[in-house]
Scaffold this motif. Structure first.
Motif, short mmCIF file in Angstrom:
data_model
loop_
_atom_site.label_atom_id
_atom_site.label_comp_id
_atom_site.label_asym_id
_atom_site.label_seq_id
_atom_site.Cartn_x
_atom_site.Cartn_y
_atom_site.Cartn_z
N VAL A 208 -38.75 34.97 -22.75
CA VAL A 208 -38.62 36.02 -21.74
C VAL A 208 -37.42 36.88 -22.10
O VAL A 208 -36.38 36.36 -22.51
CB VAL A 208 -38.53 35.43 -20.31
CG1 VAL A 208 -37.32 34.52 -20.13
CG2 VAL A 208 -38.51 36.54 -19.26
N HIS A 209 -37.61 38.19 -22.00
CA HIS A 209 -36.53 39.14 -22.29
C HIS A 209 -36.08 39.76 -20.97
O HIS A 209 -36.88 40.36 -20.25
CB HIS A 209 -37.05 40.22 -23.25
CG HIS A 209 -36.19 41.44 -23.34
ND1 HIS A 209 -34.97 41.44 -23.98
CD2 HIS A 209 -36.36 42.70 -22.88
CE1 HIS A 209 -34.44 42.65 -23.91
NE2 HIS A 209 -35.26 43.44 -23.24
N ILE A 210 -34.80 39.57 -20.66
CA ILE A 210 -34.26 40.12 -19.40
C ILE A 210 -33.08 41.01 -19.76
O ILE A 210 -32.08 40.54 -20.32
CB ILE A 210 -33.79 39.00 -18.45
CG1 ILE A 210 -34.89 37.95 -18.29
CG2 ILE A 210 -33.42 39.59 -17.10
CD1 ILE A 210 -34.41 36.69 -17.60
N CYS A 211 -33.21 42.28 -19.45
CA CYS A 211 -32.19 43.22 -19.92
C CYS A 211 -31.75 44.14 -18.80
O CYS A 211 -32.22 44.03 -17.66
CB CYS A 211 -32.76 44.05 -21.06
SG CYS A 211 -34.13 45.07 -20.48
N TYR A 212 -30.85 45.04 -19.15
CA TYR A 212 -30.41 46.07 -18.22
C TYR A 212 -31.02 47.42 -18.61
O TYR A 212 -30.51 48.46 -18.27
CB TYR A 212 -28.87 46.11 -18.18
CG TYR A 212 -28.27 44.90 -17.47
CD1 TYR A 212 -27.93 44.95 -16.13
CD2 TYR A 212 -28.09 43.70 -18.15
CE1 TYR A 212 -27.41 43.85 -15.47
CE2 TYR A 212 -27.55 42.58 -17.51
CZ TYR A 212 -27.22 42.66 -16.17
OH TYR A 212 -26.70 41.56 -15.52
N THR A 308 -31.36 42.21 -30.54
CA THR A 308 -30.85 43.47 -29.96
C THR A 308 -30.78 43.30 -28.44
O THR A 308 -31.49 42.48 -27.87
CB THR A 308 -31.79 44.63 -30.31
OG1 THR A 308 -33.11 44.33 -29.83
CG2 THR A 308 -31.87 44.86 -31.82
N ASN A 309 -29.95 44.11 -27.78
CA ASN A 309 -29.85 44.01 -26.32
C ASN A 309 -31.16 44.37 -25.64
O ASN A 309 -31.51 43.81 -24.60
CB ASN A 309 -28.78 44.98 -25.79
CG ASN A 309 -27.38 44.38 -25.82
OD1 ASN A 309 -27.23 43.16 -25.98
ND2 ASN A 309 -26.38 45.21 -25.68
N CYS A 310 -31.87 45.34 -26.20
CA CYS A 310 -33.14 45.78 -25.61
C CYS A 310 -33.91 46.47 -26.73
O CYS A 310 -33.54 46.36 -27.91
CB CYS A 310 -32.86 46.73 -24.44
SG CYS A 310 -34.34 47.25 -23.52
N GLY A 311 -34.97 47.16 -26.38
CA GLY A 311 -35.76 47.88 -27.38
C GLY A 311 -35.02 49.09 -27.92
O GLY A 311 -34.10 49.60 -27.31
N LEU A 312 -35.45 49.52 -29.13
CA LEU A 312 -34.78 50.65 -29.79
C LEU A 312 -35.62 51.92 -29.70
O LEU A 312 -35.29 52.93 -30.34
CB LEU A 312 -34.51 50.30 -31.26
CG LEU A 312 -33.68 49.04 -31.52
CD1 LEU A 312 -33.63 48.73 -33.01
CD2 LEU A 312 -32.27 49.19 -30.99
ZN LIG Z 1 -35.14 45.42 -22.53
#
Ligand SMILES: [Zn+2]
Length: 339
Positions: A208-212, A308-312
């Motif tokens: 699971v990816h949980i980001c800001y 990475t913190n999130c998608g690019l």
């Molecule tokens: Zn993300």
């Protein structure tokens, strides 16, 4: 020693979609668009391999948006009459489709790009899907009348596609749940149950990816209101640690997340965000190794994956490629330093 991977999306080539734009319109249509999506998927795989990334993905080249790419293949949704909705607790407004009947898959969602990717890389292959809570926060409900019921209905469809992706040879299925950082109470009430429903029966690695969020203005402005310490993860990690999901992806570098919160993920593999997606400045291998070093105070080294913190997606291609190369070099440096 430290494996590397990306959260999911990569920028699309300018011949496929308008660059530097989220939800960018396609530049082709019909069969030409289908071919171009496949070509872009190949390029995404190749650029990750060239950069030295270990667990590669399709770069989400075949979908316009990480949620609606899935929804387009779902029956019971009216895309012709989108309505404006405040999403992520009204952080930003988006034009969203409406659920107007029971949801059902029209067929496979990501088979084409998953098979192309699998046929062209020997590395571990990760595939991303939106999580059920995030879907239910990105669509208007005119049918179920109950957010949890609707989320569970989507979880069943996600599960159907995830099981098929596993058969296509995908090694890791990751569900993206940025909504987990917004509705923390609901995450423990039903969000994790919905996530586990989506992952039911999978024998491959689950994540699971949980980001800001992406590095777009609405998110950057929102982060500025979150104060000195971002403690959202503190409310959901203990429940996630008890869940059936194998890996958790979180933001670290340049975030205000207290790194000790990673301790709450005991037993899980942790994808530590060592690349900032809201800045074009390329991280140095030294900075990346330092971020990994900080995380190692709270995560055993055999359970740490650099990410990475999130998608690019909204970045320029050359910036994204430089960041991927830095990620691999930084993880290698950390591997020597913390062996
Ligand atoms: Zn993300």
């Amino acid at each position: 020693m430290f494996e590397t991977t990306i959260a999911g999306s990569l920028p699309k080539p300018a011949w496929l979609a308008e660059p530097n734009t989220l939800w960018a319109p396609w530049r082709l249509e019909g069969a030409a668009l289908q071919d171009a999506k496949g070509d872009a998927t190949l390029l995404a795989i190749k650029s990750q391999e060239d950069a030295g990334i270990d667990i590669v993905g399709d770069g989400e080249q075949a979908r316009q948006h990480f949620v609606h790419g899935f929804l387009e293949r779902v029956e019971g949704i009216d895309f012709a009459h989108k309505v404006e909705m405040g999403i992520r607790a009204d952080r930003y407004k988006a034009m969203v489709p409406q659920v107007i009947g029971p949801v059902r898959l029209k067929g496979r969602v990501h088979q084409t790009e998953a098979r192309i990717a699998r046929a062209h890389t020997k590395r571990k292959l990760k595939f991303t899907l939106p999580g059920p809570m995030t879907i239910s926060d990105t669509i208007a409900d005119r049918h179920y009348g109950d957010k949890v019921k609707m989320a569970m209905a989507f979880a069943e469809l996600l599960n159907e596609e995830a099981l098929a992706l596993e058969k296509d040879g995908v090694d890791t299925i990751q569900f993206d749940e940025p909504a987990f950082n917004v509705f923390m109470g609901e995450v423990t009430e039903w969000g994790i149950a919905a996530l586990e429903r989506a992952a039911r029966g999978l024998k491959c690695t689950t994540a699971v990816h949980i980001c800001y969020g992406y590095g777009i203005k609405a998110n950057v402005d929102w982060k500025a209101t979150l104060g000195e310490e971002w403690r959202q993860y503190e409310q959901v990690f203990p429940a996630l640690a008890k869940s059936a999901i194998d890996q958790v992806s979180l933001e670290c570098f340049h975030s205000h997340v207290p790194p000790e919160l990673m301790r709450l993920l005991a037993g899980k593999e942790v994808m530590v965000g060592v690349i900032d997606v809201a800045s074009d400045t390329i991280e140095t291998p030294e900075e990346i190794a330092e971020t990994i070093g900080r995380a190692l105070q709270f995560v055993p080294k055999e359970r740490l994956i650099a990410c990475t913190n999130c998608g690019l997606a909204p970045m320029r291609r050359e910036v994204a490629e430089a960041k991927l190369a830095a990620l691999a070099k930084g993880a290698a440096l950390a591997g020597e330093r913390y062996r």
